[in-house]
Write an enzyme that holds these catalytic residues in place. Structure first.
Site, PDB file in Angstrom:
ATOM      1  N   GLU A  29      -4.430  -1.860   5.084  1.00  0.00           N
ATOM      2  CA  GLU A  29      -4.840  -1.376   3.767  1.00  0.00           C
ATOM      3  C   GLU A  29      -6.342  -1.590   3.546  1.00  0.00           C
ATOM      4  O   GLU A  29      -7.024  -0.739   2.974  1.00  0.00           O
ATOM      5  CB  GLU A  29      -4.027  -2.072   2.668  1.00  0.00           C
ATOM      6  CG  GLU A  29      -2.587  -1.600   2.563  1.00  0.00           C
ATOM      7  CD  GLU A  29      -2.484  -0.149   2.126  1.00  0.00           C
ATOM      8  OE1 GLU A  29      -3.098   0.216   1.103  1.00  0.00           O
ATOM      9  OE2 GLU A  29      -1.789   0.637   2.822  1.00  0.00           O
TER      10      GLU A  29
ATOM     11  N   HIS B  77      -8.513   1.706   3.120  1.00  0.00           N
ATOM     12  CA  HIS B  77      -8.898   1.941   1.722  1.00  0.00           C
ATOM     13  C   HIS B  77      -9.974   0.979   1.210  1.00  0.00           C
ATOM     14  O   HIS B  77     -10.943   1.394   0.573  1.00  0.00           O
ATOM     15  CB  HIS B  77      -7.670   1.842   0.815  1.00  0.00           C
ATOM     16  CG  HIS B  77      -6.583   2.804   1.148  1.00  0.00           C
ATOM     17  ND1 HIS B  77      -6.678   4.152   0.881  1.00  0.00           N
ATOM     18  CD2 HIS B  77      -5.361   2.625   1.737  1.00  0.00           C
ATOM     19  CE1 HIS B  77      -5.573   4.762   1.275  1.00  0.00           C
ATOM     20  NE2 HIS B  77      -4.767   3.864   1.804  1.00  0.00           N
TER      21      HIS B  77
ATOM     22  N   HIS C  20       1.554  -1.767  -3.038  1.00  0.00           N
ATOM     23  CA  HIS C  20       1.352  -0.954  -1.832  1.00  0.00           C
ATOM     24  C   HIS C  20      -0.125  -0.999  -1.456  1.00  0.00           C
ATOM     25  O   HIS C  20      -0.478  -1.252  -0.317  1.00  0.00           O
ATOM     26  CB  HIS C  20       1.814   0.484  -2.071  1.00  0.00           C
ATOM     27  CG  HIS C  20       1.738   1.340  -0.849  1.00  0.00           C
ATOM     28  ND1 HIS C  20       2.272   2.618  -0.790  1.00  0.00           N
ATOM     29  CD2 HIS C  20       1.188   1.132   0.372  1.00  0.00           C
ATOM     30  CE1 HIS C  20       2.047   3.126   0.418  1.00  0.00           C
ATOM     31  NE2 HIS C  20       1.386   2.242   1.130  1.00  0.00           N
TER      32      HIS C  20
ATOM     33  N   PHE D 126      -0.249  -5.634   7.493  1.00  0.00           N
ATOM     34  CA  PHE D 126      -0.206  -4.668   6.390  1.00  0.00           C
ATOM     35  C   PHE D 126      -1.479  -4.767   5.562  1.00  0.00           C
ATOM     36  O   PHE D 126      -2.122  -3.754   5.255  1.00  0.00           O
ATOM     37  CB  PHE D 126       1.037  -4.943   5.545  1.00  0.00           C
ATOM     38  CG  PHE D 126       1.269  -3.974   4.419  1.00  0.00           C
ATOM     39  CD1 PHE D 126       0.966  -2.629   4.536  1.00  0.00           C
ATOM     40  CD2 PHE D 126       1.817  -4.413   3.223  1.00  0.00           C
ATOM     41  CE1 PHE D 126       1.190  -1.740   3.494  1.00  0.00           C
ATOM     42  CE2 PHE D 126       2.054  -3.539   2.181  1.00  0.00           C
ATOM     43  CZ  PHE D 126       1.731  -2.203   2.319  1.00  0.00           C
TER      44      PHE D 126
END
Length: 228
Positions: free
Chosen positions: A112, A116, A60, A108
């Site tokens: 991310e 992050h 993830h 995606f």
């Protein structure tokens, strides 16, 4: 320029240097390496997944985090240069797919990174180093939750499993450090294991115990037995 003016100028320059340094170095205590079980992600999502899932835990994200206080997010506006991904693409599509929409893997990874990865400096140098670090952790360092569970003969057959057994299996492949779990009900009686998080120190040089997971009463709390 008088002494007062020089003092003011020095103070302003020093303040600017501190501001620039602070903007590039954001405080965080540790990293969460979170992996999601594909079928459970689709079962718990309001919108059906576009494509069939694999019975695997895949990445993830890798998230700089704090034990106390909010986790840092979107520390820079530096977007990912997807043209540089190159020969990493094939590996990333396997270990870090966009489970909800497999036509948008790159999007995606970009999200991310922006949310992050930009907060991981100085451990994470840049966008490509972020992707390479995830590949290294999942493949080279064998922080693959599916493989860890399989080695302990815990297979994804859809049965209820003791959360203690799952935790012990992960500890055996994780230097006996505590993971973090996220679960979600897909029916009134069935709760699925959705995510497993492995935690490392801020230098990514050793595993650490993860801080507490979702509290009892939370929609993501894991009971004693979960479906996997």
């Amino acid at each position: 320029m008088g002494i007062t003016g020089m003092t003011y100028m020095f103070t302003m320059v020093l303040s600017l240097i501190v501001l620039i340094f602070s903007a590039s170095t954001v405080g965080f205590d540790y990293f969460q390496f979170t992996q999601q079980y594909q079928p459970a992600v689709c079962n718990s999502n309001p919108t059906p997944c576009n494509d069939p899932t694999d019975k695997l835990f895949t990445v993830h994200g890798l998230w700089p985090s704090n034990r106390n206080g909010p986790d840092p997010e979107k520390c820079k506006t530096t977007t990912m240069n997807s043209q540089k991904i190159g020969n990493m693409t094939a590996q990333l599509e396997i270990i870090w797919p966009n489970v909800l929409n497999r036509s948008d893997h790159v999007g995606f990874w970009e999200r991310e990174w922006l949310k992050h990865g930009t907060c991981g400096y100085p451990t994470i140098k840049d966008d490509m180093h972020y992707l390479k670090t995830v590949i290294k952790m999942y493949i080279t360092q064998k922080q693959n939750v599916s493989a860890i569970l399989s080695k302990a003969t815990i297979q994804p057959n859809g049965n209820n499993r003791s959360l203690v057994d799952i935790e012990n299996a992960i500890r055996s492949g994780n230097n006996n450090t505590k993971p973090k779990f996220k679960c979600q009900k897909n029916t009134r009686t069935t709760t699925e294991l959705v995510e497993v998080t492995l935690c490392s120190n801020r230098d990514l040089t050793k595993f650490i115990n993860c801080p507490h997971g979702p509290p009892k009463g939370s929609r993501y709390f894991c009971p004693a037995n979960v479906k996997y």
